[in-house]
Design a protein around this motif. Structure first.
Motif, PDB file in Angstrom:
ATOM      1  N   ILE A 105       1.157  -1.351  -0.068  1.00 19.01           N
ATOM      2  CA  ILE A 105      -0.072   0.063   0.035  1.00 19.01           C
ATOM      3  C   ILE A 105       1.059   1.078  -0.064  1.00 19.01           C
ATOM      4  CG2 ILE A 105      -1.812   1.432   1.273  1.00 19.01           C
ATOM      5  CD1 ILE A 105      -2.626  -1.214   2.493  1.00 19.01           C
ATOM      6  N   ASN A 106       0.757   1.932  -0.950  1.00 19.87           N
ATOM      7  CA  ASN A 106       1.695   3.244  -1.315  1.00 19.87           C
ATOM      8  C   ASN A 106       0.899   4.388  -0.537  1.00 19.87           C
ATOM      9  OD1 ASN A 106       3.116   5.489  -1.896  1.00 19.87           O
ATOM     10  ND2 ASN A 106       3.096   5.080  -3.944  1.00 19.87           N
ATOM     11  N   GLU A 107       1.119   4.842   0.553  1.00 21.54           N
ATOM     12  CA  GLU A 107       0.521   5.968   1.168  1.00 21.54           C
ATOM     13  C   GLU A 107       0.466   7.232   0.631  1.00 21.54           C
ATOM     14  OE1 GLU A 107       0.362   4.936   5.903  1.00 21.54           O
ATOM     15  OE2 GLU A 107       2.248   5.697   5.176  1.00 21.54           O
ATOM     16  N   GLU A 125      -0.528  10.240  -4.861  1.00 22.45           N
ATOM     17  CA  GLU A 125      -0.173  10.621  -6.173  1.00 22.45           C
ATOM     18  C   GLU A 125       1.029  10.390  -6.688  1.00 22.45           C
ATOM     19  OE1 GLU A 125       1.061  13.578  -2.931  1.00 22.45           O
ATOM     20  OE2 GLU A 125      -0.732  12.129  -3.536  1.00 22.45           O
ATOM     21  N   LYS A 126       2.045   9.608  -6.036  1.00 25.57           N
ATOM     22  CA  LYS A 126       2.989   9.705  -6.443  1.00 25.57           C
ATOM     23  C   LYS A 126       3.699   8.087  -6.524  1.00 25.57           C
ATOM     24  CE  LYS A 126       8.069  11.208  -5.897  1.00 25.57           C
ATOM     25  NZ  LYS A 126       7.965  11.944  -7.034  1.00 25.57           N
ATOM     26  N   GLN A 127       4.251   7.780  -7.803  1.00 32.31           N
ATOM     27  CA  GLN A 127       4.651   6.228  -8.114  1.00 32.31           C
ATOM     28  C   GLN A 127       6.064   6.174  -7.537  1.00 32.31           C
ATOM     29  OE1 GLN A 127       4.105   4.113 -11.838  1.00 32.31           O
ATOM     30  NE2 GLN A 127       6.340   4.104 -11.623  1.00 32.31           N
ATOM     31  N   VAL A 128       6.138   5.081  -6.854  1.00 27.59           N
ATOM     32  CA  VAL A 128       7.315   4.494  -6.205  1.00 27.59           C
ATOM     33  C   VAL A 128       7.853   3.412  -6.934  1.00 27.59           C
ATOM     34  CG1 VAL A 128       8.320   4.124  -3.828  1.00 27.59           C
ATOM     35  CG2 VAL A 128       6.437   5.395  -3.873  1.00 27.59           C
ATOM     36  N   ASP A 129       9.438   3.712  -7.189  1.00 27.85           N
ATOM     37  CA  ASP A 129      10.350   2.763  -7.965  1.00 27.85           C
ATOM     38  C   ASP A 129      11.550   2.280  -7.123  1.00 27.85           C
ATOM     39  OD1 ASP A 129       9.175   2.693 -10.759  1.00 27.85           O
ATOM     40  OD2 ASP A 129       9.020   4.675 -10.213  1.00 27.85           O
ATOM     41  N   PRO A 130      11.188   1.584  -5.967  1.00 27.55           N
ATOM     42  CA  PRO A 130      12.237   1.535  -5.032  1.00 27.55           C
ATOM     43  C   PRO A 130      12.960   0.042  -5.573  1.00 27.55           C
ATOM     44  CG  PRO A 130      10.315   0.597  -4.056  1.00 27.55           C
ATOM     45  CD  PRO A 130       9.840   1.237  -5.554  1.00 27.55           C
ATOM     46  N   THR A 131      14.221  -0.154  -4.798  1.00 23.72           N
ATOM     47  CA  THR A 131      15.006  -1.441  -5.044  1.00 23.72           C
ATOM     48  C   THR A 131      14.845  -2.205  -3.862  1.00 23.72           C
ATOM     49  OG1 THR A 131      16.511  -0.194  -6.859  1.00 23.72           O
ATOM     50  CG2 THR A 131      17.228  -2.344  -5.576  1.00 23.72           C
ATOM     51  N   PHE A 132      14.652  -3.462  -3.714  1.00 24.37           N
ATOM     52  CA  PHE A 132      14.580  -4.118  -2.572  1.00 24.37           C
ATOM     53  C   PHE A 132      15.495  -5.085  -2.528  1.00 24.37           C
ATOM     54  CE2 PHE A 132       9.996  -2.728  -3.174  1.00 24.37           C
ATOM     55  CZ  PHE A 132       9.647  -2.040  -2.159  1.00 24.37           C
ATOM     56  N   THR A 133      15.976  -5.567  -1.414  1.00 23.65           N
ATOM     57  CA  THR A 133      16.719  -6.770  -1.206  1.00 23.65           C
ATOM     58  C   THR A 133      15.832  -7.923  -0.172  1.00 23.65           C
ATOM     59  OG1 THR A 133      18.209  -6.040   0.509  1.00 23.65           O
ATOM     60  CG2 THR A 133      18.972  -5.965  -1.876  1.00 23.65           C
ATOM     61  N   ILE A 134      16.064  -9.041  -0.324  1.00 18.92           N
ATOM     62  CA  ILE A 134      15.304 -10.046   0.395  1.00 18.92           C
ATOM     63  C   ILE A 134      16.330 -11.227   0.977  1.00 18.92           C
ATOM     64  CG2 ILE A 134      14.244 -11.702  -1.379  1.00 18.92           C
ATOM     65  CD1 ILE A 134      11.927 -11.592  -0.058  1.00 18.92           C
ATOM     66  N   SER A 135      16.288 -11.392   2.247  1.00 23.01           N
ATOM     67  CA  SER A 135      17.111 -12.466   2.934  1.00 23.01           C
ATOM     68  C   SER A 135      16.149 -13.341   3.657  1.00 23.01           C
ATOM     69  CB  SER A 135      18.072 -11.883   4.048  1.00 23.01           C
ATOM     70  OG  SER A 135      18.896 -11.012   3.460  1.00 23.01           O
ATOM     71  N   GLY A 184       6.373   0.285 -11.283  1.00 23.89           N
ATOM     72  CA  GLY A 184       6.467   1.213  -9.928  1.00 23.89           C
ATOM     73  C   GLY A 184       5.173   0.606  -9.220  1.00 23.89           C
ATOM     74  N   ILE A 185       5.282   1.036  -7.946  1.00 23.78           N
ATOM     75  CA  ILE A 185       4.373   0.626  -6.861  1.00 23.78           C
ATOM     76  C   ILE A 185       3.313   1.930  -6.685  1.00 23.78           C
ATOM     77  CG2 ILE A 185       3.848   0.302  -4.532  1.00 23.78           C
ATOM     78  CD1 ILE A 185       6.646  -1.057  -4.464  1.00 23.78           C
ATOM     79  N   ASN A 186       1.934   1.640  -7.040  1.00 26.26           N
ATOM     80  CA  ASN A 186       0.910   2.686  -7.093  1.00 26.26           C
ATOM     81  C   ASN A 186      -0.278   2.177  -6.138  1.00 26.26           C
ATOM     82  OD1 ASN A 186       1.577   4.803  -9.015  1.00 26.26           O
ATOM     83  ND2 ASN A 186       1.933   3.292 -10.298  1.00 26.26           N
ATOM     84  N   GLY A 187      -0.427   2.939  -5.231  1.00 23.97           N
ATOM     85  CA  GLY A 187      -1.892   2.603  -4.483  1.00 23.97           C
ATOM     86  C   GLY A 187      -1.726   1.436  -3.850  1.00 23.97           C
ATOM     87  N   ASN A 188      -2.765   0.343  -4.046  1.00 25.10           N
ATOM     88  CA  ASN A 188      -3.150  -0.724  -3.092  1.00 25.10           C
ATOM     89  C   ASN A 188      -3.033  -1.820  -4.240  1.00 25.10           C
ATOM     90  OD1 ASN A 188      -4.046  -2.517  -1.493  1.00 25.10           O
ATOM     91  ND2 ASN A 188      -5.569  -1.409  -0.594  1.00 25.10           N
ATOM     92  N   LYS A 189      -1.837  -2.426  -4.144  1.00 26.05           N
ATOM     93  CA  LYS A 189      -1.508  -3.439  -5.200  1.00 26.05           C
ATOM     94  C   LYS A 189      -0.732  -4.782  -4.726  1.00 26.05           C
ATOM     95  CE  LYS A 189      -0.684  -4.093 -10.148  1.00 26.05           C
ATOM     96  NZ  LYS A 189      -0.243  -3.203 -11.404  1.00 26.05           N
ATOM     97  N   ARG A 212       5.774   9.426   9.352  1.00 24.74           N
ATOM     98  CA  ARG A 212       5.803  10.008   7.910  1.00 24.74           C
ATOM     99  C   ARG A 212       5.294   8.826   6.888  1.00 24.74           C
ATOM    100  NH1 ARG A 212      12.324   9.404   6.123  1.00 24.74           N
ATOM    101  NH2 ARG A 212      12.635   7.328   7.513  1.00 24.74           N
ATOM    102  N   PRO A 213       4.586   9.081   5.872  1.00 22.77           N
ATOM    103  CA  PRO A 213       4.046   7.982   5.132  1.00 22.77           C
ATOM    104  C   PRO A 213       5.205   7.141   4.338  1.00 22.77           C
ATOM    105  CG  PRO A 213       4.287  10.310   3.763  1.00 22.77           C
ATOM    106  CD  PRO A 213       4.653  10.439   5.293  1.00 22.77           C
ATOM    107  N   GLY A 214       4.802   6.256   4.130  1.00 22.55           N
ATOM    108  CA  GLY A 214       5.866   5.179   3.384  1.00 22.55           C
ATOM    109  C   GLY A 214       5.084   3.990   2.803  1.00 22.55           C
ATOM    110  N   LEU A 215       5.621   3.029   2.684  1.00 20.82           N
ATOM    111  CA  LEU A 215       4.894   1.861   2.233  1.00 20.82           C
ATOM    112  C   LEU A 215       4.317   0.864   3.308  1.00 20.82           C
ATOM    113  CD1 LEU A 215       7.495   0.700  -0.748  1.00 20.82           C
ATOM    114  CD2 LEU A 215       5.347   1.988  -1.162  1.00 20.82           C
ATOM    115  N   ILE A 216       3.353   0.372   3.162  1.00 16.23           N
ATOM    116  CA  ILE A 216       2.742  -0.478   3.935  1.00 16.23           C
ATOM    117  C   ILE A 216       3.107  -2.105   3.541  1.00 16.23           C
ATOM    118  CG2 ILE A 216       0.693  -1.372   5.418  1.00 16.23           C
ATOM    119  CD1 ILE A 216      -0.427   1.376   5.396  1.00 16.23           C
TER     120      ILE A 216
END
Length: 493
Positions: free
Chosen positions: A337-339, A342-352, A370-375, A422-426
């Motif tokens: 969920i992108n809080e 109005e802004k698309q987020v294009d982050p880089t993630f790593t996973i362990s 990119g990450i938009n809204g609730n998806k 502050r807003p972020g990604l849920i």
């Protein structure tokens, strides 16, 4: 090439030639368990079967090479013969040597494939008639042009009964792509046909290997276009290993990978590669096709599950750059969920990943959008090693100074009172499916009160109940406690 051979090659291309001569252009070499040694079986000379110790009660695997540049039998042929005999001693292994007609300009060698296919068919009919050797016990393994030679052999053999199996190893593409089933390897050529496509990358409209399906099961490792470890940048490694011939090794690397994948399936019985039915590689790369229901997956190579299908089935898998090639496939589905609506987020993630056997750390994740809204986003992760059962996930947003500036800017634009987060990604849940075990798992945030993710932050997810299935996680909790015992995390309040 002799004028007789040219004549016979031409007539065979018209489908009416049948060989009745005593001698053949093809040399049938029975592998003798010694390095690069064989015993020549001569057509219509029964005594050579005894001299070479051909055992009529055992199955026959025949290796059929492809187009030859230097007129020599390539090294992989002996490696495959040795691998077949080392794992399956109770078989006859014959190398069909057709170098005299393969060491020609490519279009002429293509024309000769029908002629050689007819010779192999005649040889197998002779075995059947003279020593009652059943054609159903025959497995032809053809590489490149040899794959189509094998197909012609299967279609030319007389009678209604078919050969047992044909395996096409990156069947040749030029002058075969787009042709009718009667003009190339096809599922009709044997009781069971499988093919491995490893070099279908097109250049000027042509590809070295054929792209279209030609079998009951067609495997496309890494999408089939190209193979890891075969890029031009690896030429120096090949030169170091093979000398100046390393340049040629680089050129044929992806094409010949099909051969080594098959040899790998013989040498590493405990590391069989699984492939999955999918429409295309882009869908597969999202992890959407890791199902084994209703024969949607199969084993690549010698130990494939043989099943005739009414229509060719295309299967995909990932591999490593070297032997053993097996990797373990996982689908990860993460609900974001992108809080900042109005802004698309294009982050880089790593996973362990923490497993009951091993851990895998800092695996990069690339989202195709990119990450938009609730998806919910789905992607594929592959591991070189078996980590056992997955029990914990650490998910990190690889933050940069740029991201921190973006968030600082957002904070100035969107006022909130002191102490307000502050807003972020849920990120609420992560759902995982393991392709090799078909196990489905759900992971929830370890910190129920804080499910927000910001740049440079890492969150821990542990096994939890999937509300859709209400599966118990008692055993998983035991695994997790055992793993975390004596660690800092275990004692953290």
């Amino acid at each position: 090439m002799t004028s007789l051979a040219v004549l016979l090659s031409s007539c065979c291309s018209l489908h009416w030639c049948h060989l009745n001569t005593q001698s053949l252009e093809t040399k049938f070499r029975l592998y003798t368990d010694r390095t690069e040694e064989s015993c020549l079986i001569l057509f219509n000379q029964l005594e050579t079967l005894d001299q070479c110790s051909f055992n009529a009660s055992l199955p026959l695997v025949m290796i059929v090479h492809g187009w030859s540049v230097d007129g020599m039998l390539e090294g992989w042929i002996w490696k495959m013969a040795a691998a077949l005999k080392s794992q399956h001693k109770q078989i006859n292994v014959i190398i069909a040597d057709w170098l005299t007609l393969a060491h020609q300009h490519y279009p002429i060698a293509v024309q000769n494939t029908r002629y050689i296919g007819q010779e192999i068919a005649d040889f197998l009919e002779w075995l059947e008639e003279s020593i009652q050797f059943s054609r159903s016990n025959v497995h032809l393994i053809g590489y490149s042009l040899g794959a189509h030679v094998s197909g012609f052999a299967g279609s030319y053999i007389s009678g209604t009964n078919k050969l047992g199996r044909i395996t096409g190893l990156d069947p040749a593409g030029p002058l075969f792509e787009g042709m009718s089933p009667t003009d190339r390897l096809s599922p009709d050529d044997a009781n069971f046909v499988d093919a491995i496509h490893t070099f279908t990358k097109q250049h000027m409209g042509l590809s070295v290997g054929i792209k279209q399906p030609v079998a009951h099961f067609d495997f496309y490792p890494n999408g089939g276009t190209f193979q890891p470890g075969c890029h031009i940048m690896h030429m120096y490694n090949h030169i170091a290993q093979y000398g100046i011939t390393g340049i040629a090794q680089t050129v044929k690397c992806a094409h010949e990978r099909s051969v080594h994948l098959f040899i790998d399936s013989l040498l590493h019985q405990d590391k069989q590669s699984t492939a999955y039915w999918c429409n295309d590689i882009s869908t597969f790369d999202r992890g959407m096709c890791l199902s084994c229901r209703k024969n949607r997956c199969n084993t690549l190579g010698y130990n494939i599950r043989e099943q005739r299908l009414p229509k060719s089935r295309r299967l995909f898998l990932k591999t490593r750059a070297h032997m053993p090639f097996k990797v373990y496939h996982y689908q990860f589905k993460i609900h974001f969920i992108n809080e900042i609506q109005e802004k698309q987020v294009d982050p880089t993630f790593t996973i362990s990943l923490t497993g009951t056997k091993q851990d895998a750390k800092n695996l990069p994740i690339t989202l195709v959008e990119g990450i938009n809204g609730n998806k919910t986003y789905s992607f594929l992760i592959t591991l070189d090693t078996d980590i056992g059962e997955l029990i914990m996930i650490k998910f990190r947003w690889e933050g940069t100074a740029v991201w921190e500036n973006i968030w600082d800017t957002v904070q100035t634009i969107i006022p909130w009172t002191k102490g307000t987060r502050r807003p972020g990604l849920i990120v609420k849940t992560i759902r995982v499916k393991a392709g090799e075990t078909q196990q489905k798992m759900t992971f929830c945030s370890q910190s129920i009160d804080n499910i927000h993710l910001h740049p440079a932050q890492e969150k821990t997810f542990v096994r939890c109940e999937d509300p859709r299935t209400q599966k118990t996680t008692h055993q998983n909790t035991i695994h997790l406690v055992k793993h975390l015992k004596n660690t800092e995390l275990f004692y953290t309040n």
